[in-house]
Scaffold this active site. Structure first.
Site, PDB file in Angstrom:
ATOM      1  N   ASP A 130       0.849  -1.204   0.000  1.00 40.23           N
ATOM      2  CA  ASP A 130       0.000   0.000   0.000  1.00 40.23           C
ATOM      3  C   ASP A 130       0.875   1.241   0.000  1.00 40.23           C
ATOM      4  OD1 ASP A 130      -2.253  -1.729   2.071  1.00 40.23           O
ATOM      5  OD2 ASP A 130      -2.717  -0.895   0.096  1.00 40.23           O
TER       6      ASP A 130
ATOM      7  N   ASP B 171     -10.129  -5.884  -0.678  1.00 40.47           N
ATOM      8  CA  ASP B 171      -9.101  -5.175   0.103  1.00 40.47           C
ATOM      9  C   ASP B 171      -9.706  -4.401   1.265  1.00 40.47           C
ATOM     10  OD1 ASP B 171      -6.521  -2.727  -0.812  1.00 40.47           O
ATOM     11  OD2 ASP B 171      -6.950  -3.815   1.021  1.00 40.47           O
TER      12      ASP B 171
HETATM   13  C1  DX5 Z   1      -6.364   0.527   3.010  1.00 39.82           C
HETATM   14  C2  DX5 Z   1      -5.457  -0.434   2.266  1.00 39.82           C
HETATM   15  C3  DX5 Z   1      -5.704  -1.863   2.664  1.00 39.82           C
HETATM   16  C4  DX5 Z   1      -5.515  -2.093   4.156  1.00 39.82           C
HETATM   17  C5  DX5 Z   1      -5.858  -3.528   4.502  1.00 39.82           C
HETATM   18  O1  DX5 Z   1      -6.196   1.806   2.468  1.00 39.82           O
HETATM   19  O2  DX5 Z   1      -5.665  -0.341   0.885  1.00 39.82           O
HETATM   20  O3  DX5 Z   1      -4.797  -2.703   1.923  1.00 39.82           O
HETATM   21  O4  DX5 Z   1      -4.173  -1.835   4.516  1.00 39.82           O
HETATM   22  O5  DX5 Z   1      -5.665  -3.642   5.874  1.00 39.82           O
HETATM   23  P1  DX5 Z   1      -6.790  -4.249   6.827  1.00 39.82           P
HETATM   24  O6  DX5 Z   1      -6.768  -5.734   6.526  1.00 39.82           O
HETATM   25  O7  DX5 Z   1      -6.264  -3.907   8.186  1.00 39.82           O
HETATM   26  O8  DX5 Z   1      -8.077  -3.613   6.475  1.00 39.82           O
HETATM   27 ZN    ZN Z   2      -4.497  -1.757  -0.397  1.00 44.74          ZN
END
Ligand code: DX5
Ligand code: ZN
Length: 215
Positions: A35, A177
């Site tokens: 990310d 996601d």
């Molecule tokens: C949010 C990101 C996701 C997030 C996923 O902006 O795109 O990839 O990090 O993390 P969790 O599993 O904690 O929602």
């Molecule tokens: Zn992401």
């Protein structure tokens, strides 16, 4: 087995070596999700392209770069230097570029293209691009941070994308996601989802035991 793409958003790079040793011992470990945040498109900032270079030294798995940034041409050129498997971008971050031009730029680098669809965005806005892309990233949380609750309505988007894919013989993978655990993932698989980005559920708990729930 549930195909897991660990999101390293809230993980200190000093832990990467140990983490990848654990990840590699689990069949569910499918791809890496990096990310990238610029503090403008989303409030937080995270990682730089050298992080991708380091991850590529630690694993042979495909790495998907999720750009939550403006200045997309700069970021695409920057990250493509280190051979990501895909670059995933947001349509409302393209500024004065054309989305089709950014898709062509990524493809010209022999990198797969992903489009991220935010919870508030409608799939209809993306229909004309679906034939050209390799990944649809269904954002089941608002972009910008980990640890949020899964947005239930995302399930309907997955089912619709799966229907569009089979009706038109599109080739994109459906990746979900945000806010994922193994039970939510199973519900999404029933609707046609292929891959799951998992961040806090993995890294806020014991990584090895949590991965076993997806194996
Ligand atoms: C949010 C990101 C996701 C997030 C996923 O902006 O795109 O990839 O990090 O993390 P969790 O599993 O904690 O929602
Ligand atoms: Zn992401």
């Amino acid at each position: 087995m549930i195909k897991v793409c660990p999101s390293l958003l809230n993980v200190d790079e000093s832990r990467f070596l140990d983490i990848f040793n654990i990840l590699h011992s689990h069949p569910c470990f499918s791809r890496v999700h990096l990310d990238v945040m610029d503090g403008k498109y989303v409030l937080n900032t995270s990682f730089c392209s050298s992080t991708l270079k380091y991850i590529k030294e630690l694993t042979n798995k495909d790495v998907d770069v999720h750009l939550m940034t403006y200045d997309l041409i700069k970021h695409i050129n920057d990250y493509c230097k280190y051979n990501p498997s895909s670059i995933i971008i947001h349509k409302d971050a393209i500024e004065n570029n054309k989305l089709e031009d950014l898709i062509s730029l990524i493809k010209s680098k022999k990198v797969r293209v992903g489009l991220a669809i935010k919870p508030s965005e409608d799939i209809e806005e993306y229909k004309e691009y679906l034939k050209d892309i390799d990944i649809v990233l269904v954002m089941s949380v608002e972009p910008g941070k980990g640890g949020q609750e899964f947005i239930e309505e995302s399930i309907f988007k997955i089912g619709y994308l799966d229907k569009l894919r089979s009706q038109n013989d599109y080739k994109y993978s459906i990746m979900v996601d945000g806010g994922i655990n193994e039970l939510i993932a199973l519900d999404c698989i029933d609707e046609g989802a292929d891959y799951f980005v998992v961040g806090s559920y993995l890294f806020k708990n014991d990584l090895d035991n949590t991965l076993k729930k997806f194996d």
